[in-house]
Design a protein around this motif. Structure first.
Motif, PDB file in Angstrom:
ATOM      1  N   ARG A 199       6.827  11.794  10.587  1.00 59.27           N
ATOM      2  CA  ARG A 199       7.010  11.684   9.130  1.00 59.27           C
ATOM      3  C   ARG A 199       6.954  10.217   8.724  1.00 59.27           C
ATOM      4  NH1 ARG A 199      10.645  16.042   7.817  1.00 59.27           N
ATOM      5  NH2 ARG A 199      10.443  15.591   5.610  1.00 59.27           N
ATOM      6  N   ASP A 200       6.463   9.989   7.510  1.00 62.07           N
ATOM      7  CA  ASP A 200       6.500   8.646   6.935  1.00 62.07           C
ATOM      8  C   ASP A 200       7.869   8.438   6.279  1.00 62.07           C
ATOM      9  OD1 ASP A 200       3.885   8.007   7.683  1.00 62.07           O
ATOM     10  OD2 ASP A 200       3.066   9.056   5.946  1.00 62.07           O
TER      11      ASP A 200
ATOM     12  N   HIS B 107      -1.218   7.827  -0.381  1.00 60.58           N
ATOM     13  CA  HIS B 107      -2.466   8.349   0.207  1.00 60.58           C
ATOM     14  C   HIS B 107      -3.402   7.219   0.608  1.00 60.58           C
ATOM     15  CE1 HIS B 107      -1.669  12.568  -0.123  1.00 60.58           C
ATOM     16  NE2 HIS B 107      -1.200  12.376  -1.338  1.00 60.58           N
ATOM     17  N   HIS B 108      -3.489   6.226  -0.259  1.00 62.88           N
ATOM     18  CA  HIS B 108      -4.345   5.073   0.007  1.00 62.88           C
ATOM     19  C   HIS B 108      -3.885   4.348   1.282  1.00 62.88           C
ATOM     20  CE1 HIS B 108      -6.704   1.490  -0.812  1.00 62.88           C
ATOM     21  NE2 HIS B 108      -5.613   0.770  -0.700  1.00 62.88           N
ATOM     22  N   GLU B 109      -2.590   4.146   1.421  1.00 67.23           N
ATOM     23  CA  GLU B 109      -2.059   3.432   2.592  1.00 67.23           C
ATOM     24  C   GLU B 109      -2.254   4.251   3.863  1.00 67.23           C
ATOM     25  OE1 GLU B 109      -1.067   0.380   2.795  1.00 67.23           O
ATOM     26  OE2 GLU B 109      -1.045  -0.088   0.647  1.00 67.23           O
TER      27      GLU B 109
ATOM     28  N   ALA C 136      -1.440   5.964  13.559  1.00 62.42           N
ATOM     29  CA  ALA C 136      -0.797   5.509  14.783  1.00 62.42           C
ATOM     30  C   ALA C 136       0.724   5.459  14.635  1.00 62.42           C
ATOM     31  CB  ALA C 136      -1.333   4.139  15.147  1.00 62.42           C
ATOM     32  N   SER C 137       1.200   4.825  13.586  1.00 59.57           N
ATOM     33  CA  SER C 137       2.651   4.676  13.433  1.00 59.57           C
ATOM     34  C   SER C 137       3.020   5.103  12.010  1.00 59.57           C
ATOM     35  CB  SER C 137       3.033   3.225  13.672  1.00 59.57           C
ATOM     36  OG  SER C 137       2.249   2.410  12.847  1.00 59.57           O
ATOM     37  N   PRO C 138       4.276   5.511  11.831  1.00 62.46           N
ATOM     38  CA  PRO C 138       4.638   5.990  10.495  1.00 62.46           C
ATOM     39  C   PRO C 138       4.560   4.891   9.451  1.00 62.46           C
ATOM     40  CG  PRO C 138       6.562   5.917  11.929  1.00 62.46           C
ATOM     41  CD  PRO C 138       5.384   5.575  12.779  1.00 62.46           C
ATOM     42  N   LEU C 139       4.231   5.303   8.268  1.00 62.90           N
ATOM     43  CA  LEU C 139       4.228   4.392   7.131  1.00 62.90           C
ATOM     44  C   LEU C 139       5.684   4.162   6.711  1.00 62.90           C
ATOM     45  CD1 LEU C 139       2.621   3.135   4.689  1.00 62.90           C
ATOM     46  CD2 LEU C 139       2.687   5.413   3.664  1.00 62.90           C
TER      47      LEU C 139
ATOM     48  N   ASP D 122       5.765  15.879  -1.137  1.00 61.79           N
ATOM     49  CA  ASP D 122       4.953  15.466   0.004  1.00 61.79           C
ATOM     50  C   ASP D 122       5.774  15.659   1.274  1.00 61.79           C
ATOM     51  OD1 ASP D 122       3.626  14.061   1.996  1.00 61.79           O
ATOM     52  OD2 ASP D 122       3.013  12.431   0.664  1.00 61.79           O
ATOM     53  N   GLU D 123       5.467  16.725   2.009  1.00 56.75           N
ATOM     54  CA  GLU D 123       6.326  17.059   3.156  1.00 56.75           C
ATOM     55  C   GLU D 123       6.199  16.088   4.321  1.00 56.75           C
ATOM     56  OE1 GLU D 123       3.449  20.508   5.062  1.00 56.75           O
ATOM     57  OE2 GLU D 123       5.245  21.082   3.936  1.00 56.75           O
ATOM     58  N   ARG D 124       5.239  15.191   4.256  1.00 54.47           N
ATOM     59  CA  ARG D 124       5.158  14.174   5.319  1.00 54.47           C
ATOM     60  C   ARG D 124       6.085  12.999   5.057  1.00 54.47           C
ATOM     61  NH1 ARG D 124      -0.876  12.656   6.247  1.00 54.47           N
ATOM     62  NH2 ARG D 124       0.104  11.053   7.537  1.00 54.47           N
ATOM     63  N   LEU D 125       6.686  12.966   3.875  1.00 51.10           N
ATOM     64  CA  LEU D 125       7.605  11.872   3.560  1.00 51.10           C
ATOM     65  C   LEU D 125       9.033  12.276   3.907  1.00 51.10           C
ATOM     66  CD1 LEU D 125       6.322  10.652   0.074  1.00 51.10           C
ATOM     67  CD2 LEU D 125       5.962   9.562   2.302  1.00 51.10           C
TER      68      LEU D 125
END
Ligand code: 5GP
Length: 195
Positions: free
Chosen positions: A100-101, A187-189, A12-15, A38-41
């Motif tokens: 992105r996170d 990954h866990h979060e 739902a929302s970025p980490l 990690d390209e999402r970071l």
């Protein structure tokens, strides 16, 4: 892969992932390697009034004067900011990339402020394997001896505060193992948020 896509679609929302720890623990190296893998970071670039170190990357910070920094404080332009060993440091707003996170590499007072605004933020507090190793790392980056001493004294204050506030405490002994541990936490979060 399947899991990754599931996370992406349902988050739902970025980490907000905070990496904190005393000077010389290796935060900078770790967050750079983490975002490279990690390209999402997405790594936020802080503002600071401290002078750039010899050999330090020009984009390590947005290096500014005290007037510029105070102007941005007055304009409510920081998510958090603090004064650390006589210099200002802050996370600029608005400064995030959709989807992105966010990774913040900040000291404990900033971490406390971010946790108040984003109670969901995940705080990893890094510890050096020993004071001696921390001292070696601090000297290795070319700081003057009085600066090294000041950062070591500051670490004594920061560590109990950081440990008490942290969601995860990780001893940075071996860079690769630390990176694996931080990736595992991310990954866990993400998984937790996608459920
Ligand atoms: P250094 O001068 O060694 O680069 O940074 C000093 C301390 O300030 C480090 O603990 C670093 O993580 C922290 N720091 C860097 N950027 C920020 C920021 O934007 N906000 C806060 N609160 N601390 C920061």
């Amino acid at each position: 892969m399947q899991d990754e896509r599931h996370d992406e679609l349902h988050q739902a929302s970025p980490l907000v992932f905070i990496v904190s720890g005393p000077g010389g623990v290796g935060k900078g190296t770790i967050v750079e390697a983490l975002v490279a893998r990690d390209e999402r970071l997405w790594l936020s670039r802080s503002w600071t009034t401290r002078a750039r170190r010899d050999g330090e990357r020009h984009d390590a910070y947005h290096f500014v004067s005290r007037d510029e920094f105070e102007g941005r404080i007055a304009a409510a332009g920081f998510l958090e900011w603090t004064s650390f060993l006589g210099q200002y440091y802050g996370t600029p707003l608005p400064d995030a990339v959709p989807g992105r996170d966010i990774v913040l590499e900040i000291e404990v007072d900033g971490a406390r402020q971010v946790k108040l605004i984003h109670p969901d933020a995940v705080l990893v507090f890094l510890l050096p394997p020993s004071r001696l190793e921390q001292q070696r790392r601090l000297r290795g980056r070319g700081d003057a001896e009085d600066k090294v001493e000041a950062r070591l004294r500051k670490a004594e204050e920061e560590e109990p505060v950081g440990i008490a506030m942290a969601d995860h405490v990780v001893v940075n002994d071996d860079l690769e193992l630390t990176l694996q541990e931080l990736s595992r936490i991310v990954h866990h979060e993400r998984k937790k948020r996608s459920n």
